[in-house]
Scaffold this motif. Structure first.
Motif, PDB file in Angstrom:
ATOM      1  N   ALA A 125      54.961  48.551  56.838  1.00 38.16           N
ATOM      2  CA  ALA A 125      54.343  48.213  58.122  1.00 38.16           C
ATOM      3  C   ALA A 125      52.824  48.289  58.028  1.00 38.16           C
ATOM      4  CB  ALA A 125      54.862  49.143  59.216  1.00 38.16           C
ATOM      5  N   ALA A 126      52.304  49.323  57.363  1.00 37.34           N
ATOM      6  CA  ALA A 126      50.852  49.462  57.215  1.00 37.34           C
ATOM      7  C   ALA A 126      50.281  48.327  56.379  1.00 37.34           C
ATOM      8  CB  ALA A 126      50.521  50.810  56.569  1.00 37.34           C
ATOM      9  N   LYS A 127      50.970  47.976  55.292  1.00 40.69           N
ATOM     10  CA  LYS A 127      50.495  46.897  54.423  1.00 40.69           C
ATOM     11  C   LYS A 127      50.473  45.574  55.179  1.00 40.69           C
ATOM     12  CE  LYS A 127      51.303  44.762  49.953  1.00 40.69           C
ATOM     13  NZ  LYS A 127      52.134  44.716  48.740  1.00 40.69           N
ATOM     14  N   GLU A 128      51.530  45.294  55.961  1.00 43.45           N
ATOM     15  CA  GLU A 128      51.576  44.062  56.735  1.00 43.45           C
ATOM     16  C   GLU A 128      50.467  44.022  57.778  1.00 43.45           C
ATOM     17  OE1 GLU A 128      55.535  43.738  58.284  1.00 43.45           O
ATOM     18  OE2 GLU A 128      56.381  43.284  56.300  1.00 43.45           O
ATOM     19  N   GLU A 173      63.282  56.372  52.704  1.00 43.77           N
ATOM     20  CA  GLU A 173      63.390  55.071  53.377  1.00 43.77           C
ATOM     21  C   GLU A 173      62.373  54.972  54.510  1.00 43.77           C
ATOM     22  OE1 GLU A 173      66.596  52.438  55.946  1.00 43.77           O
ATOM     23  OE2 GLU A 173      67.313  54.124  54.752  1.00 43.77           O
ATOM     24  N   GLU A 174      62.202  56.034  55.268  1.00 42.33           N
ATOM     25  CA  GLU A 174      61.233  56.042  56.368  1.00 42.33           C
ATOM     26  C   GLU A 174      59.812  55.864  55.844  1.00 42.33           C
ATOM     27  OE1 GLU A 174      61.665  56.163  59.771  1.00 42.33           O
ATOM     28  OE2 GLU A 174      63.780  55.877  59.297  1.00 42.33           O
ATOM     29  N   ILE A 175      59.501  56.517  54.739  1.00 48.50           N
ATOM     30  CA  ILE A 175      58.165  56.385  54.132  1.00 48.50           C
ATOM     31  C   ILE A 175      57.957  54.961  53.653  1.00 48.50           C
ATOM     32  CG2 ILE A 175      56.748  57.089  52.156  1.00 48.50           C
ATOM     33  CD1 ILE A 175      58.001  59.918  52.526  1.00 48.50           C
ATOM     34  N   ALA A 176      58.966  54.376  53.014  1.00 49.98           N
ATOM     35  CA  ALA A 176      58.861  52.994  52.535  1.00 49.98           C
ATOM     36  C   ALA A 176      58.643  52.034  53.696  1.00 49.98           C
ATOM     37  CB  ALA A 176      60.105  52.606  51.742  1.00 49.98           C
ATOM     38  N   LEU A 177      59.357  52.239  54.802  1.00 46.11           N
ATOM     39  CA  LEU A 177      59.177  51.385  55.980  1.00 46.11           C
ATOM     40  C   LEU A 177      57.772  51.530  56.566  1.00 46.11           C
ATOM     41  CD1 LEU A 177      62.620  51.855  57.777  1.00 46.11           C
ATOM     42  CD2 LEU A 177      61.763  49.759  56.709  1.00 46.11           C
TER      43      LEU A 177
END
Length: 88
Positions: free
Chosen positions: A34-37, A26-30
């Motif tokens: 964030a990086a993509k945004e 979940e932390e990796i997905a978040l």
């Protein structure tokens, strides 16, 4: 040497009883989200270009059907990512 919390972690590790306190997936997905945004955000800027260059780019944009702002943005991105270089 070690405080109580550090000793508890060390003991759990040594006894093969260490448990993750977070959901790493979940932390990796978040972090990815964030990086993509961040990378997809754009910033309006003002830049001075020669009238001849703008006219030429607009003409080429009309020929290709790509908006001239997109062409300029693409060129800047390609330079920023090292895909094209300027000659000195």
């Amino acid at each position: 040497m070690f405080d109580a919390e550090e000793m508890a972690i060390l003991n759990a590790l040594e006894n093969d009883k260490l448990v993750q306190s977070i959901d790493a997936d979940e932390e990796i997905a978040l972090a990815r989200k964030a990086a993509k945004e961040y990378l997809s955000k754009s910033k309006n800027i003002t830049i001075r270009l020669s009238l001849g260059d703008v006219t030429t780019i607009k003409n080429k944009a009309q020929e290709t059907g790509i908006p001239y702002q997109t062409i300029i943005s693409s060129l800047v991105h390609q330079y920023a990512t090292g895909k094209i270089r300027l000659e000195a």
